[in-house]
Write a protein that holds these residues in place. Structure first.
Motif, PDB file in Angstrom:
ATOM      1  N   HIS A 180      30.758 -26.553 -22.547  1.00 55.11           N
ATOM      2  CA  HIS A 180      30.670 -26.698 -21.094  1.00 55.11           C
ATOM      3  C   HIS A 180      29.236 -26.860 -20.595  1.00 55.11           C
ATOM      4  O   HIS A 180      28.678 -25.974 -19.969  1.00 55.11           O
ATOM      5  CB  HIS A 180      31.352 -25.530 -20.388  1.00 55.11           C
ATOM      6  CG  HIS A 180      32.787 -25.381 -20.783  1.00 55.11           C
ATOM      7  ND1 HIS A 180      33.780 -26.214 -20.325  1.00 55.11           N
ATOM      8  CD2 HIS A 180      33.386 -24.514 -21.623  1.00 55.11           C
ATOM      9  CE1 HIS A 180      34.927 -25.860 -20.858  1.00 55.11           C
ATOM     10  NE2 HIS A 180      34.729 -24.839 -21.653  1.00 55.11           N
ATOM     11  N   ASP A 233      37.595 -24.147 -17.409  1.00 55.30           N
ATOM     12  CA  ASP A 233      36.498 -24.459 -16.494  1.00 55.30           C
ATOM     13  C   ASP A 233      36.525 -23.552 -15.273  1.00 55.30           C
ATOM     14  O   ASP A 233      35.492 -23.082 -14.806  1.00 55.30           O
ATOM     15  CB  ASP A 233      36.583 -25.913 -16.027  1.00 55.30           C
ATOM     16  CG  ASP A 233      35.726 -26.853 -16.838  1.00 55.30           C
ATOM     17  OD1 ASP A 233      34.879 -26.374 -17.602  1.00 55.30           O
ATOM     18  OD2 ASP A 233      35.894 -28.072 -16.682  1.00 55.30           O
ATOM     19  N   GLN A 234      37.714 -23.314 -14.749  1.00 58.85           N
ATOM     20  CA  GLN A 234      37.830 -22.462 -13.567  1.00 58.85           C
ATOM     21  C   GLN A 234      37.321 -21.054 -13.858  1.00 58.85           C
ATOM     22  O   GLN A 234      36.577 -20.470 -13.057  1.00 58.85           O
ATOM     23  CB  GLN A 234      39.277 -22.415 -13.088  1.00 58.85           C
ATOM     24  CG  GLN A 234      39.759 -23.738 -12.532  1.00 58.85           C
ATOM     25  CD  GLN A 234      41.254 -23.776 -12.307  1.00 58.85           C
ATOM     26  OE1 GLN A 234      41.918 -22.746 -12.296  1.00 58.85           O
ATOM     27  NE2 GLN A 234      41.790 -24.968 -12.124  1.00 58.85           N
ATOM     28  N   ARG A 268      33.075 -28.497  -9.768  1.00 53.34           N
ATOM     29  CA  ARG A 268      33.532 -28.514 -11.161  1.00 53.34           C
ATOM     30  C   ARG A 268      34.802 -27.688 -11.316  1.00 53.34           C
ATOM     31  O   ARG A 268      35.739 -28.077 -12.015  1.00 53.34           O
ATOM     32  CB  ARG A 268      32.434 -27.983 -12.070  1.00 53.34           C
ATOM     33  CG  ARG A 268      32.813 -27.916 -13.519  1.00 53.34           C
ATOM     34  CD  ARG A 268      31.655 -27.447 -14.353  1.00 53.34           C
ATOM     35  NE  ARG A 268      32.116 -27.052 -15.669  1.00 53.34           N
ATOM     36  CZ  ARG A 268      31.344 -26.545 -16.592  1.00 53.34           C
ATOM     37  NH1 ARG A 268      30.063 -26.383 -16.359  1.00 53.34           N
ATOM     38  NH2 ARG A 268      31.836 -26.208 -17.752  1.00 53.34           N
ATOM     39  N   LYS A 269      34.843 -26.553 -10.654  1.00 50.15           N
ATOM     40  CA  LYS A 269      36.002 -25.664 -10.724  1.00 50.15           C
ATOM     41  C   LYS A 269      37.247 -26.351 -10.171  1.00 50.15           C
ATOM     42  O   LYS A 269      38.327 -26.252 -10.752  1.00 50.15           O
ATOM     43  CB  LYS A 269      35.690 -24.389  -9.941  1.00 50.15           C
ATOM     44  CG  LYS A 269      36.784 -23.374  -9.918  1.00 50.15           C
ATOM     45  CD  LYS A 269      36.338 -22.168  -9.105  1.00 50.15           C
ATOM     46  CE  LYS A 269      37.519 -21.367  -8.664  1.00 50.15           C
ATOM     47  NZ  LYS A 269      37.154 -20.201  -7.888  1.00 50.15           N
ATOM     48  N   CYS A 288      33.482 -21.113 -14.364  1.00 51.30           N
ATOM     49  CA  CYS A 288      32.813 -21.312 -13.080  1.00 51.30           C
ATOM     50  C   CYS A 288      32.917 -20.067 -12.209  1.00 51.30           C
ATOM     51  O   CYS A 288      31.945 -19.705 -11.536  1.00 51.30           O
ATOM     52  CB  CYS A 288      33.389 -22.530 -12.366  1.00 51.30           C
ATOM     53  SG  CYS A 288      32.933 -24.097 -13.150  1.00 51.30           S
ATOM     54  N   ASP A 334      37.928 -29.486 -10.093  1.00 52.08           N
ATOM     55  CA  ASP A 334      38.347 -30.606 -10.936  1.00 52.08           C
ATOM     56  C   ASP A 334      38.719 -30.182 -12.351  1.00 52.08           C
ATOM     57  O   ASP A 334      39.241 -30.987 -13.112  1.00 52.08           O
ATOM     58  CB  ASP A 334      37.219 -31.647 -11.037  1.00 52.08           C
ATOM     59  CG  ASP A 334      36.883 -32.271  -9.694  1.00 52.08           C
ATOM     60  OD1 ASP A 334      37.766 -32.275  -8.816  1.00 52.08           O
ATOM     61  OD2 ASP A 334      35.750 -32.750  -9.530  1.00 52.08           O
ATOM     62  N   GLY A 335      38.445 -28.935 -12.712  1.00 56.12           N
ATOM     63  CA  GLY A 335      38.564 -28.512 -14.101  1.00 56.12           C
ATOM     64  C   GLY A 335      39.886 -27.875 -14.458  1.00 56.12           C
ATOM     65  O   GLY A 335      40.720 -27.577 -13.601  1.00 56.12           O
ATOM     66  N   ASP A 336      40.017 -27.646 -15.741  1.00 59.40           N
ATOM     67  CA  ASP A 336      41.180 -26.936 -16.254  1.00 59.40           C
ATOM     68  C   ASP A 336      40.945 -25.434 -16.101  1.00 59.40           C
ATOM     69  O   ASP A 336      39.940 -25.011 -15.533  1.00 59.40           O
ATOM     70  CB  ASP A 336      41.462 -27.319 -17.710  1.00 59.40           C
ATOM     71  CG  ASP A 336      40.293 -27.013 -18.648  1.00 59.40           C
ATOM     72  OD1 ASP A 336      39.331 -26.334 -18.234  1.00 59.40           O
ATOM     73  OD2 ASP A 336      40.347 -27.443 -19.808  1.00 59.40           O
TER      74      ASP A 336
END
Length: 173
Positions: free
Chosen positions: A31, A139-140, A131-132, A143, A134-136
């Motif tokens: 990441h 990623d969430q 980013r959070k 973030c 748009d992320g999986d």
């Protein structure tokens, strides 16, 4: 995070080539900070030397390629590492605090320093929030962790700004 423990943990699901380990590491943990191949192979060499992995040769058309497998000692080490709570890092002597004190000691505007830092924190928070969204899930969660730390930093920035005069009185000769 210890790259060695992460690679060992990834090997628990089965033997892998170094480039596969790098790819899996980068997907799960990279990441924004991907591993260099040199770091993967130097870490694997250290794990091999310490008896935590072993090399399996793979027959094929090309030159022999190494596949690494975790040993029982490696499994034991990963299990121990996972069971050990991480030490909370209280940041008792942060770089930011040092900069504030030095700004006060040298007659520079510490409030400007704090404002600039606040702006940088807010910029990064906006980036992480995008980013959070748009992320999986991984990623969430990553973030969120970073955002919570940045929020705590912002609270410290506000508190320090409110106490600059008091701090100046204490640190100036």
């Amino acid at each position: 995070m210890s790259v060695g423990f992460a690679l060992l943990g990834l090997l628990e699901s089965g033997p892998r080539h170094g480039y596969d380990l790098k790819r899996f590491y980068d997907e799960r943990f990279g990441h924004g900070r991907a591993l260099h191949y040199g770091q993967v192979y130097s870490t694997l060499a250290r794990l091999l030397k310490n008896g935590l992995v072993e090399v399996e040769s793979e027959p094929g058309d090309g030159p022999e390629r190494k596949r690494y497998a975790i040993t029982s000692a490696g499994v034991t080490d990963v299990a121990g590492w996972l069971a050990q709570p991480e030490k909370p890092e209280p940041y008792l002597q942060s770089t930011l605090y040092t900069k504030v004190v030095l700004a006060l000691l040298t007659g520079r505007d510490a409030a400007d320093l704090l404002d600039g830092q606040r702006a940088e924190h807010l910029r990064l928070m906006r980036e992480l929030t995008r980013r959070k969204s748009d992320g999986d899930l991984a990623d969430q969660l990553i973030c969120d962790h970073a955002l919570f730390h940045l929020e705590a930093d912002l609270r410290w920035l506000e508190l320090t700004a409110a106490r600059l005069d008091q701090l100046a009185d204490q640190v100036r000769p």
